[in-house]
Motif scaffolding. Structure first.
Motif, PDB file in Angstrom:
ATOM      1  N   GLU A   1      50.168  37.038  45.975  1.00  0.00           N
ATOM      2  CA  GLU A   1      49.218  37.808  46.885  1.00  0.00           C
ATOM      3  C   GLU A   1      49.782  37.077  48.500  1.00  0.00           C
ATOM      4  O   GLU A   1      49.371  38.536  49.596  1.00  0.00           O
ATOM      5  CB  GLU A   1      47.725  36.133  46.899  1.00  0.00           C
ATOM      6  N   LEU A   2      50.269  36.063  48.846  1.00  0.00           N
ATOM      7  CA  LEU A   2      51.147  36.332  50.206  1.00  0.00           C
ATOM      8  C   LEU A   2      51.876  37.565  50.487  1.00  0.00           C
ATOM      9  O   LEU A   2      51.694  38.107  51.527  1.00  0.00           O
ATOM     10  CB  LEU A   2      52.039  34.951  50.253  1.00  0.00           C
ATOM     11  N   HIS A   3      52.838  38.056  49.548  1.00  0.00           N
ATOM     12  CA  HIS A   3      53.511  39.436  49.789  1.00  0.00           C
ATOM     13  C   HIS A   3      52.592  40.389  49.512  1.00  0.00           C
ATOM     14  O   HIS A   3      52.955  41.107  50.600  1.00  0.00           O
ATOM     15  CB  HIS A   3      54.355  38.843  48.387  1.00  0.00           C
ATOM     16  N   GLN A   4      51.659  40.513  49.055  1.00  0.00           N
ATOM     17  CA  GLN A   4      50.933  41.568  49.076  1.00  0.00           C
ATOM     18  C   GLN A   4      50.211  41.719  50.276  1.00  0.00           C
ATOM     19  O   GLN A   4      50.286  42.738  50.843  1.00  0.00           O
ATOM     20  CB  GLN A   4      49.762  41.172  47.875  1.00  0.00           C
ATOM     21  N   ARG A   5      49.622  40.393  50.742  1.00  0.00           N
ATOM     22  CA  ARG A   5      49.029  40.580  52.411  1.00  0.00           C
ATOM     23  C   ARG A   5      49.727  40.951  53.588  1.00  0.00           C
ATOM     24  O   ARG A   5      49.433  41.445  54.383  1.00  0.00           O
ATOM     25  CB  ARG A   5      48.826  38.887  52.908  1.00  0.00           C
ATOM     26  N   ILE A   6      51.502  40.177  53.228  1.00  0.00           N
ATOM     27  CA  ILE A   6      52.602  40.832  54.773  1.00  0.00           C
ATOM     28  C   ILE A   6      52.531  42.515  54.641  1.00  0.00           C
ATOM     29  O   ILE A   6      52.596  43.081  55.477  1.00  0.00           O
ATOM     30  CB  ILE A   6      53.510  40.272  54.236  1.00  0.00           C
ATOM     31  N   GLN A   7      52.252  43.204  52.859  1.00  0.00           N
ATOM     32  CA  GLN A   7      53.066  44.011  52.816  1.00  0.00           C
ATOM     33  C   GLN A   7      51.700  45.222  53.192  1.00  0.00           C
ATOM     34  O   GLN A   7      52.209  46.340  54.052  1.00  0.00           O
ATOM     35  CB  GLN A   7      53.670  44.584  51.258  1.00  0.00           C
ATOM     36  N   GLU A   8      50.349  44.801  53.138  1.00  0.00           N
ATOM     37  CA  GLU A   8      48.684  45.304  53.620  1.00  0.00           C
ATOM     38  C   GLU A   8      49.465  44.579  55.119  1.00  0.00           C
ATOM     39  O   GLU A   8      48.929  46.517  55.349  1.00  0.00           O
ATOM     40  CB  GLU A   8      48.293  44.885  53.158  1.00  0.00           C
ATOM     41  N   GLN A   9      49.433  43.972  55.451  1.00  0.00           N
ATOM     42  CA  GLN A   9      48.963  44.221  56.937  1.00  0.00           C
ATOM     43  C   GLN A   9      50.439  44.675  57.783  1.00  0.00           C
ATOM     44  O   GLN A   9      49.910  44.938  59.317  1.00  0.00           O
ATOM     45  CB  GLN A   9      48.874  42.947  57.390  1.00  0.00           C
ATOM     46  N   SER A  10      51.173  44.300  57.271  1.00  0.00           N
ATOM     47  CA  SER A  10      52.411  44.563  58.658  1.00  0.00           C
ATOM     48  C   SER A  10      53.314  45.323  58.283  1.00  0.00           C
ATOM     49  O   SER A  10      54.301  46.380  58.710  1.00  0.00           O
ATOM     50  CB  SER A  10      53.347  43.578  58.512  1.00  0.00           C
TER      51      SER A  10
END
Length: 86
Positions: free
Chosen positions: A23-32
């Motif tokens: 989930e952290l990996h996905q959030r980083i990719q989506e947001q940044s």
């Protein structure tokens, strides 16, 4: 080996938010738009990999934490961290 303080703080924030590494990996990719793979995040959390400045910004956004806290400069309540080694 001392490692970096960021890794401990990343894990602390992630666990506190009940977030998996995926989930952290996905959030980083989506947001940044930055790809930090799960194995890379694991190495960061284990203090086996340093973190670049642009990655710190991505982690701060994804984890919704203060950059000063992530860098170990302040506590969660905003008080300054006293460095006993100074």
């Amino acid at each position: 080996m001392i490692g970096n303080v960021v890794g401990d703080r990343v894990r602390e924030a992630r666990v506190q938010k009940n977030m998996t590494l995926h989930e952290l990996h996905q959030r980083i990719q989506e947001q940044s738009g930055i790809v930090l793979s799960q194995p890379t995040l694991t190495r960061i959390e284990r203090r086996q990999r340093s973190v670049f400045d642009f990655e710190i910004i991505a982690l701060v956004r994804a984890l919704e934490v203060d950059a000063r806290w992530l860098l170990g400069l302040i506590e969660l309540d905003g008080t300054e961290v006293v460095d006993s080694q100074r």
